[in-house]
Write a protein that holds these residues in place. Structure first.
Motif, PDB file in Angstrom:
ATOM      1  N   GLU A   1      34.757  -7.348  24.053  1.00  0.00           N
ATOM      2  CA  GLU A   1      35.100  -7.945  25.339  1.00  0.00           C
ATOM      3  C   GLU A   1      36.253  -7.195  25.987  1.00  0.00           C
ATOM      4  OE1 GLU A   1      35.237 -12.318  24.048  1.00  0.00           O
ATOM      5  OE2 GLU A   1      34.882 -12.388  26.207  1.00  0.00           O
ATOM      6  N   ALA A   2      37.293  -6.959  25.173  1.00  0.00           N
ATOM      7  CA  ALA A   2      38.470  -6.262  25.701  1.00  0.00           C
ATOM      8  C   ALA A   2      38.095  -4.846  26.127  1.00  0.00           C
ATOM      9  CB  ALA A   2      39.572  -6.234  24.648  1.00  0.00           C
ATOM     10  N   ALA A   3      37.278  -4.197  25.306  1.00  0.00           N
ATOM     11  CA  ALA A   3      36.866  -2.821  25.606  1.00  0.00           C
ATOM     12  C   ALA A   3      36.113  -2.765  26.925  1.00  0.00           C
ATOM     13  CB  ALA A   3      36.002  -2.295  24.476  1.00  0.00           C
ATOM     14  N   GLN A   4      35.286  -3.805  27.188  1.00  0.00           N
ATOM     15  CA  GLN A   4      34.534  -3.841  28.450  1.00  0.00           C
ATOM     16  C   GLN A   4      35.424  -4.131  29.631  1.00  0.00           C
ATOM     17  OE1 GLN A   4      30.307  -5.383  26.597  1.00  0.00           O
ATOM     18  NE2 GLN A   4      31.135  -6.487  28.298  1.00  0.00           N
ATOM     19  N   LYS A   5      36.441  -4.909  29.385  1.00  0.00           N
ATOM     20  CA  LYS A   5      37.319  -5.308  30.484  1.00  0.00           C
ATOM     21  C   LYS A   5      38.234  -4.172  30.905  1.00  0.00           C
ATOM     22  CE  LYS A   5      36.637  -9.519  31.808  1.00  0.00           C
ATOM     23  NZ  LYS A   5      36.412  -9.815  33.212  1.00  0.00           N
ATOM     24  N   LEU A   6      38.633  -3.364  29.942  1.00  0.00           N
ATOM     25  CA  LEU A   6      39.650  -2.344  30.289  1.00  0.00           C
ATOM     26  C   LEU A   6      39.141  -1.296  31.272  1.00  0.00           C
ATOM     27  CD1 LEU A   6      41.271  -2.114  26.786  1.00  0.00           C
ATOM     28  CD2 LEU A   6      42.448  -2.721  28.854  1.00  0.00           C
ATOM     29  N   PRO A   7      38.031  -0.678  31.247  1.00  0.00           N
ATOM     30  CA  PRO A   7      37.136  -0.554  30.106  1.00  0.00           C
ATOM     31  C   PRO A   7      37.427   0.747  29.363  1.00  0.00           C
ATOM     32  CG  PRO A   7      36.068   0.263  32.074  1.00  0.00           C
ATOM     33  CD  PRO A   7      37.478  -0.046  32.456  1.00  0.00           C
ATOM     34  N   VAL A   8      36.791   0.895  28.174  1.00  0.00           N
ATOM     35  CA  VAL A   8      36.827   2.176  27.472  1.00  0.00           C
ATOM     36  C   VAL A   8      35.463   2.838  27.690  1.00  0.00           C
ATOM     37  CG1 VAL A   8      38.471   1.327  25.774  1.00  0.00           C
ATOM     38  CG2 VAL A   8      36.066   1.269  25.233  1.00  0.00           C
ATOM     39  N   ALA A   9      35.289   4.011  27.144  1.00  0.00           N
ATOM     40  CA  ALA A   9      34.063   4.770  27.412  1.00  0.00           C
ATOM     41  C   ALA A   9      32.826   4.016  26.905  1.00  0.00           C
ATOM     42  CB  ALA A   9      34.136   6.130  26.758  1.00  0.00           C
ATOM     43  N   LEU A  10      31.765   4.139  27.653  1.00  0.00           N
ATOM     44  CA  LEU A  10      30.521   3.443  27.328  1.00  0.00           C
ATOM     45  C   LEU A  10      30.058   3.786  25.912  1.00  0.00           C
ATOM     46  CD1 LEU A  10      28.266   1.624  28.418  1.00  0.00           C
ATOM     47  CD2 LEU A  10      27.080   3.686  29.149  1.00  0.00           C
ATOM     48  N   VAL A  11      30.211   5.034  25.538  1.00  0.00           N
ATOM     49  CA  VAL A  11      29.734   5.453  24.212  1.00  0.00           C
ATOM     50  C   VAL A  11      30.515   4.723  23.115  1.00  0.00           C
ATOM     51  CG1 VAL A  11      31.231   7.497  24.215  1.00  0.00           C
ATOM     52  CG2 VAL A  11      29.217   7.452  22.775  1.00  0.00           C
ATOM     53  N   THR A  12      31.798   4.494  23.354  1.00  0.00           N
ATOM     54  CA  THR A  12      32.615   3.762  22.372  1.00  0.00           C
ATOM     55  C   THR A  12      32.169   2.308  22.297  1.00  0.00           C
ATOM     56  OG1 THR A  12      34.429   5.175  23.085  1.00  0.00           O
ATOM     57  CG2 THR A  12      35.001   3.347  21.649  1.00  0.00           C
ATOM     58  N   ILE A  13      31.913   1.735  23.475  1.00  0.00           N
ATOM     59  CA  ILE A  13      31.463   0.334  23.507  1.00  0.00           C
ATOM     60  C   ILE A  13      30.125   0.220  22.778  1.00  0.00           C
ATOM     61  CG2 ILE A  13      30.796  -1.584  25.001  1.00  0.00           C
ATOM     62  CD1 ILE A  13      32.641  -0.387  27.152  1.00  0.00           C
ATOM     63  N   ASP A  14      29.240   1.154  23.043  1.00  0.00           N
ATOM     64  CA  ASP A  14      27.914   1.120  22.405  1.00  0.00           C
ATOM     65  C   ASP A  14      28.027   1.183  20.886  1.00  0.00           C
ATOM     66  OD1 ASP A  14      26.382   0.773  24.605  1.00  0.00           O
ATOM     67  OD2 ASP A  14      26.053   2.911  24.970  1.00  0.00           O
ATOM     68  N   ARG A  15      28.975   2.007  20.432  1.00  0.00           N
ATOM     69  CA  ARG A  15      29.133   2.123  18.974  1.00  0.00           C
ATOM     70  C   ARG A  15      29.667   0.829  18.380  1.00  0.00           C
ATOM     71  NH1 ARG A  15      32.723   6.652  18.433  1.00  0.00           N
ATOM     72  NH2 ARG A  15      32.757   6.174  16.228  1.00  0.00           N
ATOM     73  N   ALA A  16      30.544   0.164  19.145  1.00  0.00           N
ATOM     74  CA  ALA A  16      31.064  -1.124  18.660  1.00  0.00           C
ATOM     75  C   ALA A  16      29.934  -2.160  18.612  1.00  0.00           C
ATOM     76  CB  ALA A  16      32.198  -1.594  19.561  1.00  0.00           C
ATOM     77  N   TYR A  17      29.052  -2.130  19.615  1.00  0.00           N
ATOM     78  CA  TYR A  17      27.887  -3.033  19.595  1.00  0.00           C
ATOM     79  C   TYR A  17      27.026  -2.749  18.364  1.00  0.00           C
ATOM     80  CZ  TYR A  17      28.256  -5.351  24.133  1.00  0.00           C
ATOM     81  OH  TYR A  17      28.636  -6.171  25.162  1.00  0.00           O
ATOM     82  N   ALA A  18      26.826  -1.466  18.100  1.00  0.00           N
ATOM     83  CA  ALA A  18      25.987  -1.102  16.948  1.00  0.00           C
ATOM     84  C   ALA A  18      26.625  -1.598  15.660  1.00  0.00           C
ATOM     85  CB  ALA A  18      25.817   0.414  16.910  1.00  0.00           C
TER      86      ALA A  18
END
Lengths: 391, 871
Positions: free
Chosen positions: A103-120
């Motif tokens: 959630e925090a990563a999306q809000k800031l946001p950080v790079a999509l690839v990083t968010i995707d890896r966190a989802y994975a």
């Protein structure tokens, strides 16, 4: 000297009391005082060696910090749950911490690839701990991510899948996000897709679901209704719902809910031409905003620019006597007021553009850049060249 | 219920069972040595009950036929003993004896080790066959028992001269390495070092430590006790003890032993303190990590506790026995008490332990509340006044009313800022803690949390503490507003947008600026700490990394010191010059160097660039200096040259007075020239009047004029028409800037005005160049003389400087003697002064000049009379 057992007994009682008060405050979304009480509860839990209690408190402190928009502090607080060396962390705690990281990563946001890896990683965690029923929470955030990227179709299908999972009977004891969170997301997605009927439908469905923590429900719902009615051109109703959401939002610390309500209120007021009320809303909005999230920064500057653009338009179409009726900062230079206000709007949009560059760059989309570019060129078409360069 | 159809005994493969038991019971094959030696020990102890003069002894020998023999002079066994105990697994003769001894209240019971009756079984771990020869004390009958690991054993009568037992182990081929004496010695020392009877190996020894200090009950002195314990520890362990702590617990559970605080570096927080565990002198477990309290990571030692209960395999003790928790707590108390003792009585040693194990001590105190409570006040911190404990520290700073009269604990969290904060604290008389080591900030926080009524933490490196950094009154701050704004602007311009400049007053005044962090920076530090310490998955770690890299740099505050001389000077200067701006950057850089933990990539770049700029400026300044020096040197050389020339000119000036006359070349000025000669070349002056055309010294006009000017004592210039040549020559004379007199002649009819600089020169006026010589002489002489007296100072001074009189044509022609022009010329060529002429022998004059000698007396007489001194 009291003996150790007695001390532990007292500490256990203190933990119960503090955590009860903290939970009440949290449910009421009084997040600042909730943090204080959770900290006390955590100290008491540690004194009576109640490790799970202490972990629960830390997790809740992290949640409070996130909701207050203090993302970095939230991440700091939640990190111990994700430390791979700490084996005794319960799966739900680890999952919860990871969700809040996302959630925090999306809000800031950080790079999509990083968010995707966190989802994975979260998906993997659910698989390895056999808790795939908890996946609805992951999906509801994924839907919001898609919405933030402008992929409304993907957002809708993900949100639908999420709500279907949420409705399923076996949740594995994990409640995740409340219904309100699902539905206000769905309304936003429907409106972003230009489907007010679908949004209306979701609002109606929403009324049938009860949540355990309804503190912000009426704010979310009123805000959604305000946006919907505004979309439908039913401004009088929109203004009423926006007013309700605005008033209620003043009482909550939950930044996301609060700023969304303020934005709706300002948007509706601008739509009906009530600039004084919009300005009051803007002042509250500015006081609430924390600068950590580029998405929030973008939304704020766009709202600010809209306000000044509206002022410029009203001045441009009114007689000199009417110009003075609006409160707030008046242009001070010798340039005509319309130009002056347009210039302020342009500056706000340029700041929004800076935030948009960051957000869209990180999320690999061009939703915001497109929107703000149009607004900037509108402003620039009014302003003299010299002024544009100096802005 | 159905009735059984048959009833029978289960079969038993005894050999297999023995191997199975032995191998699963004992983790290491070498324990057979421990078990057989322990049996020997118990046998001797039992015999000592009846024979207190017995010198117990255990002999172990390796023989060529692959056997190891264990021999003792203990109580031995009867046939009944062999049948009841040796031949029955799980039946212990020692336990039987122990129970009897305890029942009888005999003292030696607690020294017996065996109790399970299975130790002998361990011999079958390595043996093909075991043979026992024994003779019970008090009997003559000796017996021999042997078993090859099967159900069957054989018993024979035998011969033995002394009571005791001899166990012969025929070693299996797989365990041949036990037949190596060195290997066997190691095993004996590992397990049997604490057996109180000498153990001889192949007739040599004893190879075990007989004098174990913690088994001794009497010491002649404390020094002897300390020395003996230390010697024991040094012999046993390879690491050097920082401190040795004897253990003697004699309460509901008892233990003896020794602990040492090791100098061994302990690599991480997950390690534990280790103990070698003995039970009744029998070695049970090496490097146990459970008995010491978890915080005692820096401790190791050995302990013998009869209260611990061994497992059947005797390679461990039972962890759930109440004695374990009791001993763990007692050992913790002993360590803490020792630390407290050292802090008070042996501060040097305590300091050494603190320095060696600082982060374990503080880290463990942070984790374990009980340890924290005991040592919180004792552990040492680095301060600006040396190492000190918090107990001592809290006596140093006075309490502050703004903190509710609580005692402040001043600290900074990065050793990189030590110099800065130590100087600041020194100047204020505060004591400040350098909490830059790991766990120290956590430790201090915990301390303050636990003592909220009496202490308050003040972090100096992020706090703009008004007592340390006093804000300025508004009126004074106004004075520095310009400096603040310029410095802020300048720092922003050079890329330090995150720096905020403030004006404060602080001690010592020698420090112009101090850099302080902010709470936001603290948050970033926390994230960095998590990234460093926690094991996060790559995606989670990346989120944090990205959050950190996306974060706008936390503000850094620069407090300028209003009391600093440099700052005060800067506030009065024009700060827009490159040099002063470079100084502004330099002040920031100095503060950063003082607090170098705050140096970021950007700061470092600014500092680097500024140093380069400063060096370049320095180099430019050096070049300018060299160039200026060079110019100065050239100028100096020129001055010297001028002086030399002047002195050369002086030397060229004759002893008579010479006046250089500058007049237009026109013929009409010839009369004026004649008048001037008429006046100056005769009485009373006898000066030489020289014009540029009279002598030519060089090819160029300029050189010629320069030479004339150099050779003259004074100058006469005709300036009526401001003739260009005259004015040029006059200019040259005046530029020479010396004090030689300049007289100007000017016709009263002259039309052109005289330049201002010439007006002050002595001016002699006459009517017209067209006047007669006499008229001109009269006019000019009137300008110089009154009633026959010279009235002008400069003329008088020339006369005073005159050493000789010029022998002029006028003078010679004015004599009564009428000389031929050739003679006049000749005399003038040979003699320039009257004095030279008169001083020369007349005959010589005659020879030199060709003037007839008869004329000479007359000329001389006339010159004598004409040149009488002037009035």
């Amino acid at each position: 000297m009291p003996n150790a057992d007695f001390v532990r007994f007292i500490a256990a009682r203190a933990y119960e009391q503090y955590s009860y008060i903290a939970a009440e405050l949290y449910n009421d979304r009084q997040l600042q005082p909730a943090i204080v009480q959770y900290r006390k509860a955590r100290d008491a839990a540690l004194r009576c060696s109640h490790q799970k209690g202490a972990q629960h408190c830390s997790c809740m402190i992290g949640a409070c910090l996130y909701q207050l928009g203090r993302f970095r502090e939230a991440l700091t607080e939640l990190s111990p749950f994700l430390d791979l060396l700490v084996k005794e962390t319960a799966p739900w705690l680890r999952y919860n911490a990871l969700i809040q990281y996302i959630e925090a990563a999306q809000k800031l946001p950080v790079a999509l690839v990083t968010i995707d890896r966190a989802y994975a990683e979260a998906e993997q965690l659910l698989k390895t701990t056999h808790n795939t029923a908890w996946r609805h929470e992951l999906l509801v955030h994924r839907a919001r991510l898609e919405l933030a990227r402008g992929n409304t179709d993907a957002a809708l299908s993900t949100a639908m899948e999420s709500i279907a999972l949420k409705r399923a009977p076996n949740e594995g004891g994990y409640c995740g996000q409340v219904w309100d969170y699902h539905y206000d997301g769905l309304v936003d997605i429907a409106l972003a897709s230009g489907k007010p009927e679908a949004a209306e439908n979701y609002v109606n469905q929403w009324a049938r679901h009860e949540d355990q923590m309804p503190a912000n429900r009426h704010i979310r719902r009123a805000r959604c209704l305000a946006d919907l009615r505004c979309f439908q051109g039913r401004y009088a109703e929109a203004a009423r719902w926006a007013e309700i959401a605005f008033e209620a939002a003043l009482a909550t610390d939950y930044m996301e809910v609060r700023t969304a309500a303020f934005r709706s209120f300002i948007r509706v007021r601008l739509a009906v031409g009530d600039l004084n009320a919009a300005r009051e809303g803007l002042v509250k909005y500015a006081q609430t905003l924390r600068g950590e999230s580029a998405i929030e920064r973008y939304a704020f500057y766009v709202t600010l620019g809209s306000y000044y653009e509206a002022r410029a338009n009203i001045i441009g179409s009114s007689s000199p006597g009417q110009e003075q009726s609006t409160k707030g900062a008046q242009p001070t230079s010798k340039a005509p007021p319309k130009v002056q206000f347009t210039l302020v709007a342009l500056r706000a949009y340029r700041k929004a553009q800076k935030a948009a560059d960051k957000v869209d760059g990180k999320l690999k989309c061009n939703l915001r850049i497109r929107e703000v570019t149009v607004r900037i060129s509108d402003c620039e078409s009014i302003l003299p060249k010299k002024m544009i360069q100096g802005a | 219920m159905a009735s059984s159809i048959a009833r029978f005994s289960m079969g038993l493969n005894f050999g297999g069972l023995i191997q199975l038991l032995a191998r699963h019971l004992y983790p290491e094959p070498d324990v057979f040595v421990r078990e057989l030696v322990q049996n020997a020990h118990d046998a001797i102890e039992r015999r000592l009950q009846n024979d207190d003069e017995l010198a117990g002894r255990i002999d172990i020998s390796i023989s060529r036929n692959r056997t190891i023999v264990f021999r003792d002079n203990g109580i031995g066994m009867s046939e009944d003993d062999i049948r009841r105990f040796l031949s029955v697994i799980g039946s212990s003769g020692t336990l039987d004896a122990l129970q009897k001894m305890e029942a009888e209240g005999r003292e030696g019971a607690q020294r017996l080790i065996g109790q399970f009756g299975i130790g002998f079984l361990s011999a079958f771990l390595v043996a093909k066959r075991v043979e026992v020869r024994t003779r019970k004390a008090g009997t003559d009958r000796a017996l021999r028992w042997q078993n090859d690991g099967s159900l069957d054993c054989e018993l024979y009568d035998d011969e033995m001269s002394q009571p005791g037992t001899e166990v012969t182990v025929l070693v299996d081929d797989n365990y041949g390495y036990f037949l190596d004496e060195r290997r066997l010695t190691q095993v004996i020392m590992k397990y049997c070092d604490f057996i109180p009877f000498p153990i001889m190996l192949n007739g040599n020894g004893p190879i075990n430590e007989l004098d174990i200090p913690f088994y001794r009950s009497h010491w002649n002195s404390d020094e002897e006790k300390v020395a003996r314990y230390e010697m024991f520890v040094r012999r046993r362990y390879s690491d050097t003890p920082l401190d040795v702590i004897p253990v003697d617990i004699d309460e509901e559970h008892s233990a003896r032993g020794v602990l040492m605080i090791t100098d061994r570096s302990i690599p991480d927080i997950q390690t534990s303190g280790v103990m070698d565990i003995l039970i009744r002198r029998m070695f049970i477990k090496p490097e146990d990590t459970n008995l010491l309290p978890p915080w005692a990571k820096f401790v190791r030692g050995v302990i013998d506790s009869p209260s611990l209960e061994p497992t059947a395999s005797r390679d461990n003790y039972k962890g759930d026995h109440p004695s374990v928790a009791f001993l763990s707590r007692k050992l913790g108390e002993i360590i803490v008490n020792r630390l407290m003792y050292l802090s008070k009585n042996e501060p040097q040693r305590f300091k050494q332990i603190n320095q060696w194990h600082h982060w374990h001590l503080k880290g463990m105190a942070c984790v374990y509340d009980d340890f924290f409570k005991q040592v919180a006040g004792l552990l040492l911190f680095k301060t600006n006044q040396g190492l000190m404990s918090l107990d001592t520290y809290l006596t140093k700073n006075s309490s502050r009313p703004d903190f509710g009269n609580r005692a402040p604990i001043y600290y900074f969290s990065h050793s990189g800022a030590a110099t800065q904060f130590k100087r600041l604290a020194d100047a204020r008389g505060w004591t400040v803690i350098d909490a830059g080591w790991i766990f120290e900030v956590d430790f201090l926080r915990k301390y303050a949390e636990q003592n909220p009524a009496t202490t308050v933490l003040v972090r100096l490196d992020t706090t703009d503490d008004p007592l340390m950094f006093q804000p300025l009154p508004v009126s004074e701050e106004e004075k520095f507003r310009g400096l603040l704004s310029d410095m802020q602007g300048h720092l922003t311009q050079i890329g330090l947008q995150h720096v905020r400049v403030r004006m404060r007053r602080f001690q010592p005044p020698e420090i112009p600026a101090v850099v302080l962090g902010s709470m936001k920076m603290e948050q970033e530090e926390k994230i960095r700490d998590i990234l460093r310490r926690a094991a996060l998955s790559s995606s989670v770690g990346d989120i944090l990394e990205e959050v950190l890299s996306d974060t706008e740099e936390a503000p850094l505050f620069v407090n300028l010191n209003a009391d600093n001389r440099l700052i005060r000077k800067l506030s009065d200067l024009n700060r827009q010059t490159p040099t002063v701006q470079s100084i502004l950057t330099g002040i920031y850089n100095c503060a950063m160097v003082h607090s170098h933990n705050l140096l970021t990539e950007n700061n470092t770049r600014v500092m680097h660039d500024q140093f380069l700029e400063l060096l370049e400026n320095l180099l430019n300044a050096q070049e300018s200096l060299v160039s200026a020096r060079h110019e100065l040197e050239q100028e100096r050389q020129q001055i010297i040259q001028y002086r030399d020339r002047d002195s050369a000119a002086d030397s060229r000036r004759p002893e008579h007075i010479r006046l250089f006359m500058m007049a237009p070349f026109d013929a009409e000025y010839m009369v004026l020239e004649g008048a001037i000669r008429e006046i100056f070349e005769t009485h009373p002056y006898y000066f030489e009047i020289q014009l540029a055309r009279d002598y030519v010294f060089g090819p160029s006009l300029l050189e010629n004029i320069k030479e004339h000017i150099g050779r003259a004592h004074g100058f006469i210039a005709e300036i009526s028409t401001l003739n260009a040549n005259v004015m040029f020559e006059l200019g040259a004379v005046m530029l020479a800037g010396d004090d030689r007199p300049v007289f100007t002649l000017r016709s009263r009819n002259a039309e052109k005005d005289v330049p201002a600089d010439l007006r002050e020169k002595l001016r002699i006026e006459y009517d017209s160049v067209k006047d007669s010589v006499d008229r001109l002489v009269s006019d000019i002489r009137n300008g110089l003389e009154r009633e026959g007296r010279i009235i002008h100072d400069q003329i008088r001074s020339l006369l005073a400087a005159r050493k000789k009189r010029f022998l002029s044509r006028k003078l010679l022609e004015s004599t009564m003697v009428k000389l031929q022009p050739a003679h006049t010329e000749s005399i003038m060529r040979h003699y320039s002064t009257v004095e030279d002429f008169l001083a020369t022998d007349p005959s010589l004059v005659s020879r030199q000049t060709g003037v007839p000698d008869f004329l000479l007396p007359a000329i001389r007489g006339e010159l004598n009379s004409k040149t009488s001194p002037i009035q």
